[in-house]
Design an enzyme around this catalytic site. Structure first.
Site, PDB file in Angstrom:
ATOM      1  N   GLU A  98       4.212  -7.866   2.952  1.00 62.52           N
ATOM      2  CA  GLU A  98       4.505  -8.787   4.056  1.00 62.52           C
ATOM      3  C   GLU A  98       4.060  -8.199   5.390  1.00 62.52           C
ATOM      4  OE1 GLU A  98       6.416  -7.719   1.586  1.00 62.52           O
ATOM      5  OE2 GLU A  98       8.294  -8.843   1.490  1.00 62.52           O
ATOM      6  N   ILE A 143       0.868  -1.182   0.000  1.00 61.64           N
ATOM      7  CA  ILE A 143       0.000   0.000   0.000  1.00 61.64           C
ATOM      8  C   ILE A 143       0.898   1.223   0.000  1.00 61.64           C
ATOM      9  CG2 ILE A 143      -1.856   1.209   1.220  1.00 61.64           C
ATOM     10  CD1 ILE A 143      -2.497  -1.551   2.589  1.00 61.64           C
ATOM     11  N   GLU A 144       0.942   1.887  -1.154  1.00 58.57           N
ATOM     12  CA  GLU A 144       1.879   3.007  -1.314  1.00 58.57           C
ATOM     13  C   GLU A 144       1.254   4.325  -0.880  1.00 58.57           C
ATOM     14  OE1 GLU A 144       3.420   2.701  -5.340  1.00 58.57           O
ATOM     15  OE2 GLU A 144       4.622   0.946  -4.734  1.00 58.57           O
TER      16      GLU A 144
HETATM   17  N1  THU Z   1       7.543  -4.088  -1.631  1.00 59.60           N
HETATM   18  C1  THU Z   1       6.861  -5.006  -0.902  1.00 59.60           C
HETATM   19  O1  THU Z   1       5.626  -4.959  -0.798  1.00 59.60           O
HETATM   20  N2  THU Z   1       7.580  -5.983  -0.283  1.00 59.60           N
HETATM   21  C2  THU Z   1       8.944  -6.101  -0.350  1.00 59.60           C
HETATM   22  O2  THU Z   1       9.524  -6.910   0.350  1.00 59.60           O
HETATM   23  C3  THU Z   1       9.683  -5.282  -1.289  1.00 59.60           C
HETATM   24  C4  THU Z   1       8.984  -4.061  -1.778  1.00 59.60           C
HETATM   25  C5  THU Z   1       6.782  -3.017  -2.300  1.00 59.60           C
HETATM   26  C6  THU Z   1       6.988  -1.650  -1.709  1.00 59.60           C
HETATM   27  C7  THU Z   1       6.654  -0.762  -2.882  1.00 59.60           C
HETATM   28  O3  THU Z   1       5.253  -0.550  -2.902  1.00 59.60           O
HETATM   29  C8  THU Z   1       7.018  -1.577  -4.111  1.00 59.60           C
HETATM   30  O4  THU Z   1       7.154  -2.923  -3.657  1.00 59.60           O
HETATM   31  C9  THU Z   1       8.317  -1.161  -4.763  1.00 59.60           C
HETATM   32  O5  THU Z   1       9.356  -1.088  -3.871  1.00 59.60           O
END
Ligand code: THU
Length: 128
Positions: A55, A43-44
């Protein structure tokens, strides 16, 4: 629940990814010792560091429901090889002593690692 079923759950939750900035969708699912499953996605946020990884979404959902005993976590993204968890998520996986981490991608590649393999020399409550 098999590893494949946990991965399939993570794939389903990946579809809920809110990632308008990176366009990189990640899904995760945790299996508790009581047999419950909690899924999550990344979720950005326009303020990038506020982003929550898939995770940690899944782990925090389980813990907030009172389910701290987690036996496995699956992570899936559309990566060339099995998707590895970032450092912050490794620390969260270590906090709850999740013994098995299942990395996967959409092509069906998988890799299962122990906590020791995932985060050697982890900082934990024992260091305090
Ligand atoms: N991201 C994850 O959800 N889990 C990880 O372990 C690595 C990165 C997501 C964060 C961000 O929304 C996107 O991947 C790019 O970094």
């Amino acid at each position: 629940m098999t590893d494949k079923e946990l991965i399939d759950t993570a794939i389903r939750y990946r579809e809920n990814s809110y990632s308008p900035y990176s366009k990189f969708k990640v899904g995760a699912a945790v299996l508790t010792k009581s047999g419950k499953v909690y899924g999550g996605c990344n979720i950005e946020n326009a303020s990038y560091p506020v982003t929550n990884c898939a995770e940690r979404t899944a782990i925090f959902k389980a813990v907030s429901e009172g389910e701290k005993d987690i036996e496995a976590i699956a992570i899936v993204a559309d990566t060339p090889g099995p998707c590895a968890p970032c450092g912050a998520c490794r620390q969260a996986i270590a906090e709850f002593k999740i013994p098995r981490t299942i990395m996967a991608n959409l092509k069906g590649d998988t890799r299962v690692v122990s906590l020791q393999e995932l985060l050697p020399f982890a900082f934990s409550d024992e260091d305090m």
